[in-house]
Design a protein around this motif. Sequence first.
Motif, PDB file in Angstrom:
ATOM      1  N   ILE A  94     122.027  44.872  47.487  1.00  0.00           N
ATOM      2  CA  ILE A  94     122.391  44.268  48.737  1.00  0.00           C
ATOM      3  C   ILE A  94     123.972  43.698  48.612  1.00  0.00           C
ATOM      4  O   ILE A  94     124.044  42.946  47.692  1.00  0.00           O
ATOM      5  N   ALA A  95     124.658  44.230  49.404  1.00  0.00           N
ATOM      6  CA  ALA A  95     126.108  44.036  49.440  1.00  0.00           C
ATOM      7  C   ALA A  95     126.567  42.271  49.741  1.00  0.00           C
ATOM      8  O   ALA A  95     125.684  41.889  50.490  1.00  0.00           O
ATOM      9  N   ALA A  96     127.696  42.184  49.856  1.00  0.00           N
ATOM     10  CA  ALA A  96     128.339  40.829  50.180  1.00  0.00           C
ATOM     11  C   ALA A  96     128.022  40.503  51.514  1.00  0.00           C
ATOM     12  O   ALA A  96     127.968  41.458  52.499  1.00  0.00           O
ATOM     13  N   GLN A  97     127.596  39.147  51.689  1.00  0.00           N
ATOM     14  CA  GLN A  97     127.668  38.556  53.019  1.00  0.00           C
ATOM     15  C   GLN A  97     126.454  39.049  53.925  1.00  0.00           C
ATOM     16  O   GLN A  97     126.952  39.082  54.999  1.00  0.00           O
ATOM     17  N   CYS A  98     125.311  39.314  53.403  1.00  0.00           N
ATOM     18  CA  CYS A  98     124.242  39.868  54.184  1.00  0.00           C
ATOM     19  C   CYS A  98     123.313  38.302  54.362  1.00  0.00           C
ATOM     20  O   CYS A  98     123.165  37.767  53.703  1.00  0.00           O
ATOM     21  N   GLY A  99     122.733  38.695  55.470  1.00  0.00           N
ATOM     22  CA  GLY A  99     121.734  37.653  55.876  1.00  0.00           C
ATOM     23  C   GLY A  99     120.354  38.370  56.240  1.00  0.00           C
ATOM     24  O   GLY A  99     120.198  39.033  57.170  1.00  0.00           O
ATOM     25  N   ILE A 100     119.227  37.990  55.291  1.00  0.00           N
ATOM     26  CA  ILE A 100     117.917  38.589  55.451  1.00  0.00           C
ATOM     27  C   ILE A 100     117.086  37.792  55.837  1.00  0.00           C
ATOM     28  O   ILE A 100     116.628  36.761  54.876  1.00  0.00           O
ATOM     29  N   ALA A 101     116.578  37.622  56.961  1.00  0.00           N
ATOM     30  CA  ALA A 101     115.618  36.697  57.253  1.00  0.00           C
ATOM     31  C   ALA A 101     114.338  36.794  56.694  1.00  0.00           C
ATOM     32  O   ALA A 101     114.129  37.800  55.989  1.00  0.00           O
ATOM     33  N   GLY A 102     113.394  35.957  56.741  1.00  0.00           N
ATOM     34  CA  GLY A 102     112.040  36.016  56.156  1.00  0.00           C
ATOM     35  C   GLY A 102     111.128  37.180  56.651  1.00  0.00           C
ATOM     36  O   GLY A 102     111.364  37.718  57.468  1.00  0.00           O
ATOM     37  N   CYS A 103     109.991  37.341  55.769  1.00  0.00           N
ATOM     38  CA  CYS A 103     108.951  38.384  55.980  1.00  0.00           C
ATOM     39  C   CYS A 103     109.437  39.742  56.210  1.00  0.00           C
ATOM     40  O   CYS A 103     108.854  40.087  57.060  1.00  0.00           O
ATOM     41  N   ASN A 104     110.403  39.990  55.339  1.00  0.00           N
ATOM     42  CA  ASN A 104     110.821  41.442  55.420  1.00  0.00           C
ATOM     43  C   ASN A 104     110.107  42.075  53.988  1.00  0.00           C
ATOM     44  O   ASN A 104     110.276  41.571  53.003  1.00  0.00           O
ATOM     45  N   ILE A 105     110.109  43.395  54.228  1.00  0.00           N
ATOM     46  CA  ILE A 105     109.899  44.405  52.906  1.00  0.00           C
ATOM     47  C   ILE A 105     111.013  45.338  52.851  1.00  0.00           C
ATOM     48  O   ILE A 105     111.287  45.964  53.941  1.00  0.00           O
ATOM     49  N   ILE A 106     111.785  45.342  51.812  1.00  0.00           N
ATOM     50  CA  ILE A 106     112.780  46.449  51.383  1.00  0.00           C
ATOM     51  C   ILE A 106     112.354  47.289  50.255  1.00  0.00           C
ATOM     52  O   ILE A 106     111.906  46.435  49.206  1.00  0.00           O
ATOM     53  N   GLU A 107     112.072  48.495  50.486  1.00  0.00           N
ATOM     54  CA  GLU A 107     111.524  49.258  49.562  1.00  0.00           C
ATOM     55  C   GLU A 107     112.405  49.475  48.498  1.00  0.00           C
ATOM     56  O   GLU A 107     113.559  49.043  48.590  1.00  0.00           O
ATOM     57  N   ASP A 108     112.125  50.505  47.505  1.00  0.00           N
ATOM     58  CA  ASP A 108     112.908  50.759  46.367  1.00  0.00           C
ATOM     59  C   ASP A 108     114.174  51.581  46.635  1.00  0.00           C
ATOM     60  O   ASP A 108     114.137  52.221  47.691  1.00  0.00           O
ATOM     61  N   LYS A 109     115.317  51.313  45.976  1.00  0.00           N
ATOM     62  CA  LYS A 109     116.514  52.152  45.903  1.00  0.00           C
ATOM     63  C   LYS A 109     117.090  52.076  47.324  1.00  0.00           C
ATOM     64  O   LYS A 109     117.849  53.245  47.719  1.00  0.00           O
ATOM     65  N   VAL A 110     117.029  51.074  48.082  1.00  0.00           N
ATOM     66  CA  VAL A 110     117.964  50.861  49.504  1.00  0.00           C
ATOM     67  C   VAL A 110     119.183  50.318  48.945  1.00  0.00           C
ATOM     68  O   VAL A 110     119.234  49.356  48.172  1.00  0.00           O
ATOM     69  N   THR A 111     120.218  50.748  49.897  1.00  0.00           N
ATOM     70  CA  THR A 111     121.450  50.167  49.708  1.00  0.00           C
ATOM     71  C   THR A 111     121.880  49.550  51.183  1.00  0.00           C
ATOM     72  O   THR A 111     121.704  50.229  52.435  1.00  0.00           O
ATOM     73  N   ILE A 112     122.070  48.053  51.313  1.00  0.00           N
ATOM     74  CA  ILE A 112     122.607  47.685  52.488  1.00  0.00           C
ATOM     75  C   ILE A 112     123.844  46.984  52.038  1.00  0.00           C
ATOM     76  O   ILE A 112     124.223  46.210  51.190  1.00  0.00           O
ATOM     77  N   TRP A 113     124.817  47.551  52.883  1.00  0.00           N
ATOM     78  CA  TRP A 113     126.397  47.335  52.636  1.00  0.00           C
ATOM     79  C   TRP A 113     126.662  45.723  53.381  1.00  0.00           C
ATOM     80  O   TRP A 113     125.580  45.372  54.107  1.00  0.00           O
ATOM     81  N   GLY A 114     127.761  45.558  53.063  1.00  0.00           N
ATOM     82  CA  GLY A 114     128.220  44.145  53.550  1.00  0.00           C
ATOM     83  C   GLY A 114     128.126  43.525  55.058  1.00  0.00           C
ATOM     84  O   GLY A 114     128.075  44.577  55.979  1.00  0.00           O
ATOM     85  N   GLN A 115     127.814  42.351  55.065  1.00  0.00           N
ATOM     86  CA  GLN A 115     128.061  41.731  56.507  1.00  0.00           C
ATOM     87  C   GLN A 115     126.749  42.408  57.259  1.00  0.00           C
ATOM     88  O   GLN A 115     127.056  42.635  58.547  1.00  0.00           O
ATOM     89  N   VAL A 116     125.615  42.590  56.978  1.00  0.00           N
ATOM     90  CA  VAL A 116     124.540  43.113  57.416  1.00  0.00           C
ATOM     91  C   VAL A 116     123.642  41.994  57.878  1.00  0.00           C
ATOM     92  O   VAL A 116     123.261  41.174  56.948  1.00  0.00           O
ATOM     93  N   GLY A 117     123.089  41.961  59.070  1.00  0.00           N
ATOM     94  CA  GLY A 117     122.092  40.770  59.649  1.00  0.00           C
ATOM     95  C   GLY A 117     120.687  41.531  59.928  1.00  0.00           C
ATOM     96  O   GLY A 117     120.658  42.493  60.454  1.00  0.00           O
ATOM     97  N   MET A 118     119.549  40.942  59.267  1.00  0.00           N
ATOM     98  CA  MET A 118     118.442  41.529  59.527  1.00  0.00           C
ATOM     99  C   MET A 118     117.461  40.315  59.944  1.00  0.00           C
ATOM    100  O   MET A 118     117.327  39.512  59.433  1.00  0.00           O
ATOM    101  N   THR A 119     116.816  40.739  61.198  1.00  0.00           N
ATOM    102  CA  THR A 119     115.555  39.736  61.449  1.00  0.00           C
ATOM    103  C   THR A 119     114.280  39.894  60.793  1.00  0.00           C
ATOM    104  O   THR A 119     114.205  40.536  60.117  1.00  0.00           O
ATOM    105  N   SER A 120     113.635  38.880  61.211  1.00  0.00           N
ATOM    106  CA  SER A 120     112.201  38.833  60.302  1.00  0.00           C
ATOM    107  C   SER A 120     111.202  39.941  60.694  1.00  0.00           C
ATOM    108  O   SER A 120     111.307  40.614  61.780  1.00  0.00           O
ATOM    109  N   GLY A 121     110.403  40.481  59.786  1.00  0.00           N
ATOM    110  CA  GLY A 121     109.302  41.486  60.032  1.00  0.00           C
ATOM    111  C   GLY A 121     109.677  42.474  60.092  1.00  0.00           C
ATOM    112  O   GLY A 121     108.865  43.478  60.596  1.00  0.00           O
ATOM    113  N   VAL A 122     110.763  43.216  59.420  1.00  0.00           N
ATOM    114  CA  VAL A 122     111.004  44.627  59.457  1.00  0.00           C
ATOM    115  C   VAL A 122     110.946  45.117  57.937  1.00  0.00           C
ATOM    116  O   VAL A 122     110.784  44.534  57.047  1.00  0.00           O
TER     117      VAL A 122
END
Length: 194
Positions: free
Chosen positions: A142-170
């Motif tokens: 999970i790279a810099a300056q990301c905002g991951i809202a609650g109730c999310n599932i991120i499975e193994d070996k996922v790459t999330i580059w910088g400044q990504v915003g994620m809403t709940s429930g994904v």
Amino acid sequence: MEDFSAKRQALLDSGVKMMDPDTVYVEESVTVGPGTLLLPGTILRGRTVVGANCEIGPNTMLVDCTVGDGVTINSSQCNESTIDSGAHVGPFAYIRPNCHVGADVKVGDFVELKNSTIGEGTKIDNHVHIGHDTVIGKECLIAAQCGIAGCNIIEDKVTIWGQVGMTSGVTIGTGAVILAQSGVSKSLEGGKTY
């Protein structure tokens, strides 16, 4: 005011190291393993258990935490959570209650975790907020300056580059890559780049 000198001396006698004992405060109920170094400004409270060969501090407070062996926690605050062996936290991280930080996880500078689980070997860069009830799998980035809202599932070996915003429930599938400055509002399949 509680006298901490007897507890400090007992820890020193058991093989715990302190750079400046007069600046370390450990409540009687706390357990610390041998070889652990408590740096100035360390405060250990409640039912905290710290394993062997850790480095805690400077300026760190742990309240009711369980910390495995070989963990480094630098200038951070952790509450009612578990941090497994080999993890590195901080500086300036805030781990709120009911978090589980897996083995060999890196929780970077100015990261906040809330009621979340972080899988073994995952790296969380600086200035990241992980919202409540989020589960992150193993070996993610999970790279810099990301905002991951609650109730999310991120499975193994996922790459999330910088400044990504994620809403709940994904849910983000295994091996997915999310490019920088993206917004995620729906579940994404694994093995793809978005």
